[in-house]
Design a protein around this motif. Structure first.
Motif, PDB file in Angstrom:
ATOM      1  N   GLN A   1      -4.790   2.561  -3.312  1.00  0.00           N
ATOM      2  CA  GLN A   1      -4.052   2.084  -2.152  1.00  0.00           C
ATOM      3  C   GLN A   1      -4.691   2.567  -0.843  1.00  0.00           C
ATOM      4  O   GLN A   1      -4.605   1.881   0.171  1.00  0.00           O
TER       5      GLN A   1
ATOM      6  N   VAL B   1       0.811  -1.219   0.000  1.00  0.00           N
ATOM      7  CA  VAL B   1       0.000   0.000   0.000  1.00  0.00           C
ATOM      8  C   VAL B   1       0.845   1.270   0.000  1.00  0.00           C
ATOM      9  O   VAL B   1       0.292   2.378   0.006  1.00  0.00           O
ATOM     10  N   THR B   2       2.173   1.151  -0.011  1.00  0.00           N
ATOM     11  CA  THR B   2       3.038   2.325  -0.177  1.00  0.00           C
ATOM     12  C   THR B   2       3.808   2.269  -1.496  1.00  0.00           C
ATOM     13  O   THR B   2       4.732   3.042  -1.710  1.00  0.00           O
TER      14      THR B   2
ATOM     15  N   PHE C   1      -7.297   0.036  -0.087  1.00  0.00           N
ATOM     16  CA  PHE C   1      -6.669  -1.190   0.411  1.00  0.00           C
ATOM     17  C   PHE C   1      -6.250  -1.034   1.877  1.00  0.00           C
ATOM     18  O   PHE C   1      -6.383  -1.958   2.673  1.00  0.00           O
ATOM     19  N   ARG C   2      -5.718   0.128   2.217  1.00  0.00           N
ATOM     20  CA  ARG C   2      -5.313   0.368   3.606  1.00  0.00           C
ATOM     21  C   ARG C   2      -6.504   0.213   4.543  1.00  0.00           C
ATOM     22  O   ARG C   2      -6.404  -0.425   5.589  1.00  0.00           O
TER      23      ARG C   2
ATOM     24  N   ILE D   1       3.687   1.396   7.792  1.00  0.00           N
ATOM     25  CA  ILE D   1       3.467   2.440   6.794  1.00  0.00           C
ATOM     26  C   ILE D   1       4.122   3.740   7.240  1.00  0.00           C
ATOM     27  O   ILE D   1       4.765   4.450   6.449  1.00  0.00           O
TER      28      ILE D   1
END
Length: 294
Positions: free
Chosen positions: A105, A98-99, A108-109, A179
């Motif tokens: 994204q 996700v990064t 998704f997070r 993250i």
């Protein structure tokens, strides 16, 4: 001299107006019950009787000589070991995904973090249904013997099922911490590595992992402390079964105090668990500060 005295009086009044109520509430819900609980460990109180006898350290001696407690402790250590490893590996992998700049994204997070928001009791019942009906249906349809019967009814597989569900829930929480560590890595450093011909794996191994070591330390110790205190998932998913094969230490304490009605013994077990978690927390602070200084 008079001004200094007035400032002290003013500080005391400010504390009395703002800090004292919060301090009293904290003491009422944390300190007093904690001290009361320690006192119970030196008695034979069953939770109901008014006849309470002082028995000294007998409950603590019983804790360390009780084979069922030692068995629960050993299962908890195994559970913690695998849950910490799996949840951290999965959490770090999700953070990398996700990064990486993929589309959606942010969505998704949110999706990966959602299991951590849902209470362990609810998740336990949901996964109980999945293991008991959904997975077994798939196993029978596809002829897969290992999936044809519920893992929750097999003493050799039930603990693995508990580890899988706990890791799945915890990995989203650890992902957020990873993250934060990954986004603090300089983009210029990553671009330089790519220009020099570093592969994706080399960038992860030689740049990202070393630069997020503080996040790794925090996530590792958070996972350890949370896993040692796991109760709600253990209660709703397996209830310690089958045949106590998944009875973790927190659930064992609950059983001792509220099922067997041995409050003194159960509270002594709880104090032992408190000491373990407190030691883990102190180690986390030490290694985190050491990493920050390095």
């Amino acid at each position: 001299m008079g001004n200094r005295r007035n400032r002290k009086i003013q500080n005391v009044l400010q504390f009395a107006g703002f800090g004292l109520p919060a301090t009293l509430i904290w003491a009422a819900v944390v300190i007093i019950p904690f001290l009361y609980g320690i006192g119970i460990t030196f008695t034979d109180w069953n939770g109901l009787s008014l006849d309470i006898n002082f028995i000294g350290l007998k409950n603590y001696k019983t804790v360390f000589s009780d084979p069922t407690f030692l068995s629960a402790f050993l299962k908890t250590v195994i559970y913690v070991l695998f849950t910490v490893i799996v949840s951290n590996v999965v959490g770090f992998f999700l953070a990398l995904v996700v990064t990486s700049g993929i589309r959606f994204q942010g969505l998704f997070r949110t999706g990966f973090f959602t299991p951590n928001i849902i209470g362990g009791i609810i998740l336990g019942y949901i996964w109980n249904f999945i293991f008991s009906y959904a997975i077994t249906s798939v196993g029978k349809t596809m002829g897969i013997e290992s999936l044809s019967t519920s893992w929750l009814t097999d003493p050799t597989k039930a603990l693995a099922a508990l580890i899988i569900v706990s890791s799945w829930q915890l990995s989203g929480y650890l992902m957020v911490i990873y993250i934060a560590g990954l986004t603090n890595i300089s983009g210029e450093l990553l671009e330089s590595a790519q220009i020099d011909g570093a592969t994706g794996w080399q960038v992860i191994k030689n740049i990202k992992v070393p630069l997020v070591r503080n996040s790794i330390t925090i996530c590792t110790f958070l996972a350890i402390s949370r896993s040692f205190m796991s109760f709600d998932m253990n209660l709703s998913l397996t209830a310690g079964g089958p045949y106590k094969s998944t009875e973790l230490i927190a659930y064992k304490i609950y059983q001792t105090a509220f099922t067997s009605m041995e409050f003194g013994k159960g509270q002594a077990q709880a104090i032992v668990l408190f000491v373990i978690v407190a030691a883990i927390s102190l180690l986390q602070v030490y290694f985190t500060n050491k990493g920050a200084e390095g």
